[in-house]
Design an enzyme around this catalytic site. Structure first.
Site: not given
Ligand code: XMP
Length: 523
Positions: A55, A83, A230-231, A234-235, A379
Site C-alpha cells: 500500500g 507495506y 479502439s483497434g 481489449d475492445s 492484459k
C-alpha cells in the site's frame, strides 16, 4: 467440503488483484477484503491463510491503515508484502523509517540460509532477482522475528516467526519479474497454509467466455449496445464477445482522434470485416486537437480526452433506437491505475497514478448503463481469451496503443505539427521492428516527443530541433515492465532513419527505466 481459500487484506496496493490472480492460477481461491475487516468476521470465515497487501502508506505517518494485533491470535498463517511486511514488523514492535537507499524495480535478493525450516523459500536459490517498490526501510526487528533475507542496500528484506507461521517480504512475489515469486506464493499457499487446489485455471477462460456471453444476454435484455472500438485487443475481444452474445443489437463506432497512425484506422476496418461487424467511423480529429490546445498537465489532458470520448459516445448513442448500454474494453489495470476498483471497498485508498481514458464513467442522469465485461482481467488474460475465441495472432499480438494516443506521448503542449512528427517517427519504428523480426519480441514500443530542443549538425548546417525518446518494453501483464534489450545495431538504424527522415527531430535517446519506478507511458 472444506473451502480452502486465502484471504487478502487490501491496503491499497496496485498489485492486490494480482496477488489474488496468482493464487487462483495455482488452483486455490483468493478473496480480497478491505484491511479494516473485523477480526471477528475473519474468524467466522476461517481462511487457510491471510495476506497483507502492499500500500502507498508509511506506518510512522499520522493515522496509517492498521490491523488489530489480535489477528495473531487467530492461529492462521500470515504473509505480509511490502507495506504488509512493515506493518507486521511494526505490530511486533520493530522500527521503520524512511530509507536512505530507496529500492524500486529489479533488485538482487539473498536468502539467509541460517534459518532452518523456512518453508517460504523452499527450493529457491540463495540469490535471485526480486522486484521492489518501497521508500521506507525496516531498521530494527524484535527478537521474536528472524531475518530470512536481505539485499545489498537493506539488511532486512524478509523475516518470519516460524512458530506463528508469520512471514513477511519487502518485495513483491506476485509480479512476474520476481524470479521465484510464484514458487514463494505456492510455498505459502500449499506448504504453510496447507491448501488443497480446487480450481482448474485452464478452464477459467472457457468458463469466462460462456459465462460472459450468457451474462451480456441477460443484462442487456434485447436493448441495443454501443461499443467504442479502439483497434486494440481489449475492445476487439469485447466486440467479439458482444457480437457472439447479442448479434445485431451491437453497434460499433471508432472515434478517429487523429492521435494515432492512419494505418490503424484501416486495420480496424479490416478486422471488423473479418467477423462481419459493421463499424461507423467518427472523424473527431479537429475536436481532439482543439480541446488539447494549450494544455500541458498530463492529468488534464487525460481527463479532457476521457470526457470527449464520453461526449461522442453519448451523442452517437442518442441516434440509436432502443439503446440501453455503452460498452467499453476496460481492463483491470486501467481501473487500478485510475484508482477505481469496483470489487474492492469503496473507502479504500488506492492512489491514482494516471486516469485512463476509458474510466470516466457515464453521467448519472443519462439513462444508459456501462457494460465492461473485461474489467476484472489483466492484459495477458484478455489475450488468452482472444486465443480461445480464435482471434488471429496478428490482432492479439499487436502492441497496445493507449486511447489518448499521441497526446500523452507529446510531452507538454500538443499541436498538429508535433502530431505529424510523431506519426512519421512511430511509423518508421514499427516498420523497422517488423523488418528486423523484433516486433514480437517486445511487448510495446513507441516514440515520445520531448519539449526539449538541442543543437545538432546536419550537412554542415546547425540544427536546433526536438529530442525524441525510444521506449521499448517487455512485460506480461503491463503492471510491471523492463526495458527491452534491443540490439545496438537496431537502435543505431532507428536513430539514423528517424533523424534523417523526420524533420523536427535531431536526437534520439533510449529509455532504460523499468516500471516501477517509471510507468510505461510518459504521461
Ligand atoms: P502505464 O503508462 O500506466 O501503461 O504503465 C500501462 C499500459 O496501459 C496503456 N495505457 C492506456 N491504455 N487508455 C488505454 O487504453 C489509457 O488512458 C492508457 N494509459 C496507459 C499503456 O500504453 C500501457 O500499455
Amino acid at each position: 467440503m472444506k473451502k480452502d481459500f486465502i484471504l487478502i487484506l487490501d491496503f491499497g496496493s496496485q498489485y492486490t488483484h494480482l496477488i489474488a490472480r496468482k493464487i487462483r492460477e495455482i488452483g486455490v481461491n483468493a478473496t480480497i477484503y478491505p484491511y479494516h475487516t473485523s477480526i471477528l468476521y475473519i474468524q467466522s470465515i476461517m481462511p487457510n491463510g491471510i495476506i497483507l497487501s502492499g500500500g502507498p502508506f508509511s506506518v510512522y505517518e499520522k493515522n496509517p491503515p492498521l490491523i488489530s494485533r489480535s489477528i495473531f491470535q487467530l492461529n492462521i498463517p500470515i504473509l505480509g508484502i511490502c507495506y504488509g511486511m512493515q506493518l507486521l514488523v511494526f505490530l511486533f514492535g520493530g522500527k521503520i523509517l524512511p530509507s536512505k537507499h530507496k529500492e524500486y524495480g529489479k533488485t538482487k535478493f539473498f536468502i539467509n540460509n541460517e534459518v532452518n525450516n523456512n518453508l517460504l523459500f523452499h527450493e529457491i536459490p540463495k540469490q535471485s532477482i526480486v522486484w521492489m517498490s518501497h521508500y521506507d526501510e525496516i531498521k530494527q526487528i524484535t527478537n521474536n522475528l528472524k531475518i530470512i533475507g536481505y539485499t545489498t542496500s537493506s539488511s532486512i528484506s524478509a523475516c518470519c516467526n516460524l512458530d506463528q507461521h508469520i512471514y513477511a517480504l519487502q518485495f513483491h512475489p506476485e509480479v512476474t519479474h520476481t524470479e521465484f515469486g510464484q514458487v514463494m506464493i505456492k510455498n505459502f499457499v500449499f506448504k504453510i497454509c496447507k491448501c488443497i487446489p480446487q480450481l482448474k485455471y485452464n478452464n477459467f477462460f472457457k468458463q469466462f467466455i460462456q459465462k460472459t456471453i450468457n451474462q451480456i444476454k441477460t443484462t442487456t435484455k434485447k436493448k441495443n449496445v454501443l461499443l467504442g472500438l479502439s483497434g486494440g485487443i481489449d475492445s476487439y475481444v469485447t466486440a467479439y464477445l458482444l457480437h457472439k452474445s447479442i448479434g445485431s443489437h451491437l453497434y460499433c463506432i471508432f472515434v478517429d482522434t487523429g492521435l494515432l497512425i492512419e494505418s490503424e484506422t484501416k486495420q480496424i476496418i479490416l478486422s471488423c470485416k473479418k467477423i462481419n461487424l459493421y463499424i461507423k467511423i467518427i472523424d473527431a480529429k479537429q475536436r481532439f486537437v482543439s480541446i488539447l490546445n494549450g494544455v500541458i498537465d498530463p492529468e488534464e489532458k487525460r481527463k479532457l480526452i476521457g470526457q470527449e470520448f464520453i461526449n461522442i459516445f453519448q451523442a452517437e448513442a442518442k441516434k440509436i433506437k432502443n439503446i440501453g448500454f455503452i460498452a467499453q474494453g476496460t481492463i483491470y489495470s486501467d481501473m487500478i491505475e485510475s484508482s477505481i476498483d469496483p470489487q474492492l471497498t469503496k473507502n479504500m485508498n488506492h492512489v491514482m497514478i494516471k486516469s485512463h481514458h476509458n474510466v470516466g464513467g457515464i453521467p448519472k442522469d443519462v439513462n444508459i448503463k456501462l457494460l465492461e465485461p473485461l474489467k476484472m482481467l489483466f492484459k495477458d488474460e484478455v489475450k488468452q481469451i482472444g486465443e480461445e475465441l480464435g482471434i488471429s495472432k496478428e490482432i492479439l499480438y499487436k502492441h497496445p496503443f493507449p486511447g489518448p494516443g499521441f497526446s500523452i506521448r507529446i510531452i507538454g503542449k500538443v499541436n498538429k505539427k508535433k502530431i505529424d512528427i510523431l506519426k512519421k517517427a512511430e511509423t518508421i519504428l514499427i516498420h523497422e521492428l517488423k523488418k528486423a523480426n523484433l516486433y514480437q519480441h517486445v511487448d510495446q514500443a513507441f516514440i515520445i516527443l520531448l519539449p526539449i530542443k538541442s543543437v545538432g549538425v546536419m550537412g554542415d548546417k546547425r540544427t536546433y530541433e526536438y529530442t525524441a525518446v525510444l521506449r521499448a518494453i517487455n512485460t506480461k501483464d503491463f503492471m510491471t515492465s523492463t526495458f527491452a534489450y534491443l540490439p545496438y545495431e537496431f537502435l543505431e538504424n532507428i536513430s539514423n532513419r528517424i533523424v534523417n527522415e523526420v524533420e523536427g527531430i535531431n536526437r534520439i535517446v533510449y529509455d532504460i527505466t523499468s516500471k516501477p519506478p517509471s510507468t510505461i507511458e510518459w504521461e
